[in-house]
Design a protein around this motif. Structure first.
Motif, short mmCIF file in Angstrom:
data_model
loop_
_atom_site.label_atom_id
_atom_site.label_comp_id
_atom_site.label_asym_id
_atom_site.label_seq_id
_atom_site.Cartn_x
_atom_site.Cartn_y
_atom_site.Cartn_z
N PRO A 244 0.81 -1.23 0.00
CA PRO A 244 0.00 0.00 0.00
C PRO A 244 0.84 1.27 0.00
CG PRO A 244 -0.83 -1.54 1.62
CD PRO A 244 0.43 -2.12 1.09
N ALA A 245 1.99 1.26 0.66
CA ALA A 245 2.84 2.45 0.70
C ALA A 245 3.37 2.79 -0.69
CB ALA A 245 4.00 2.25 1.66
N VAL A 246 3.72 1.78 -1.47
CA VAL A 246 4.22 2.02 -2.83
C VAL A 246 3.10 2.57 -3.71
CG1 VAL A 246 5.19 0.91 -4.88
CG2 VAL A 246 6.02 0.27 -2.62
N ILE A 247 1.91 2.02 -3.56
CA ILE A 247 0.76 2.49 -4.34
C ILE A 247 0.43 3.94 -3.97
CG2 ILE A 247 -1.70 2.14 -4.76
CD1 ILE A 247 -1.11 -0.90 -4.37
N LEU A 248 0.43 4.26 -2.67
CA LEU A 248 0.17 5.63 -2.24
C LEU A 248 1.23 6.60 -2.74
CD1 LEU A 248 -1.01 5.10 1.45
CD2 LEU A 248 -2.37 5.95 -0.45
N TRP B 176 5.46 14.25 -0.66
CA TRP B 176 4.82 13.17 0.06
C TRP B 176 5.44 11.79 -0.18
CZ3 TRP B 176 -1.08 14.37 -0.87
CH2 TRP B 176 -1.40 15.58 -0.26
N PRO B 177 5.80 11.41 -1.42
CA PRO B 177 6.28 10.04 -1.63
C PRO B 177 7.48 9.64 -0.76
CG PRO B 177 5.77 11.03 -3.73
CD PRO B 177 5.65 12.10 -2.69
N PRO B 178 8.53 10.47 -0.65
CA PRO B 178 9.63 10.03 0.21
C PRO B 178 9.21 9.88 1.67
CG PRO B 178 10.18 12.12 -0.86
CD PRO B 178 8.83 11.71 -1.33
N THR B 179 8.30 10.73 2.11
CA THR B 179 7.83 10.65 3.49
C THR B 179 7.03 9.37 3.71
OG1 THR B 179 7.71 13.06 3.54
CG2 THR B 179 6.53 11.87 5.27
N ILE B 180 6.14 9.06 2.78
CA ILE B 180 5.35 7.83 2.88
C ILE B 180 6.26 6.60 2.89
CG2 ILE B 180 3.68 6.37 1.65
CD1 ILE B 180 2.41 9.01 0.62
N LEU B 181 7.23 6.58 1.99
CA LEU B 181 8.13 5.42 1.91
C LEU B 181 9.04 5.33 3.13
CD1 LEU B 181 9.00 5.56 -1.88
CD2 LEU B 181 7.41 4.02 -0.72
N ALA B 182 9.45 6.46 3.69
CA ALA B 182 10.28 6.44 4.89
C ALA B 182 9.51 5.87 6.08
CB ALA B 182 10.78 7.84 5.21
N PHE B 183 8.25 6.30 6.24
CA PHE B 183 7.44 5.75 7.33
C PHE B 183 7.20 4.26 7.13
CE2 PHE B 183 5.88 10.13 8.39
CZ PHE B 183 6.25 10.09 9.73
N ALA B 184 6.93 3.85 5.91
CA ALA B 184 6.70 2.42 5.63
C ALA B 184 7.95 1.61 5.94
CB ALA B 184 6.28 2.23 4.18
N SER B 185 9.11 2.13 5.58
CA SER B 185 10.37 1.45 5.85
C SER B 185 10.61 1.32 7.36
CB SER B 185 11.52 2.20 5.20
OG SER B 185 12.75 1.63 5.55
N TYR B 186 10.35 2.40 8.08
CA TYR B 186 10.52 2.37 9.54
C TYR B 186 9.63 1.30 10.17
CZ TYR B 186 10.00 3.60 14.42
OH TYR B 186 9.93 3.54 15.78
N PHE B 187 8.36 1.29 9.78
CA PHE B 187 7.44 0.32 10.38
C PHE B 187 7.80 -1.11 9.99
CE2 PHE B 187 4.46 4.05 10.56
CZ PHE B 187 4.52 4.16 11.94
N LYS B 188 8.28 -1.32 8.77
CA LYS B 188 8.69 -2.66 8.34
C LYS B 188 9.92 -3.11 9.14
CE LYS B 188 7.40 -4.98 5.24
NZ LYS B 188 6.40 -6.04 5.24
#
Length: 94
Positions: free
Chosen positions: A21-25, A52-64
């Motif tokens: 979902p993070a990649v799609i967003l 927004w994209p780098p922020t979304i991907l950074a949060f997704a990476s942190y949670f993963k």
């Protein structure tokens, strides 16, 4: 040389990345950014949404990474309060 199991695991991970979902967003926000920047001519809004994209991907990476760390702790049996305190003490003494 990688074993066949490692290769299959890498292929599976690559296939699952596209449906994350993070990649799609992130891809959707890139399209939205282009829309604002080029179609509507609102360059400031386009640049804002483009951040927004780098922020979304950074949060997704942190949670993963947090999820993976928790799984490793559970697997090694160090997910107890004592294990966490020991890791904190070790990291401060180094």
């Amino acid at each position: 040389m990688e074993s066949k199991g490692q290769q299959q695991e890498a292929v599976r991970a690559a296939e699952n990345t596209g449906t994350d979902p993070a990649v799609i967003l992130a891809a959707g926000s890139v399209v939205l950014s282009w829309f604002f920047f080029y179609a509507r001519g609102d360059k400031q809004q386009g640049l804002f949404v483009g951040l927004w994209p780098p922020t979304i991907l950074a949060f997704a990476s942190y949670f993963k990474q947090t999820q993976m760390s928790d799984m490793v702790e559970r697997a090694t049996g160090s997910d107890t309060l004592v294990g966490r305190v020991e890791r904190m003490v070790q990291s401060r003494s180094q």
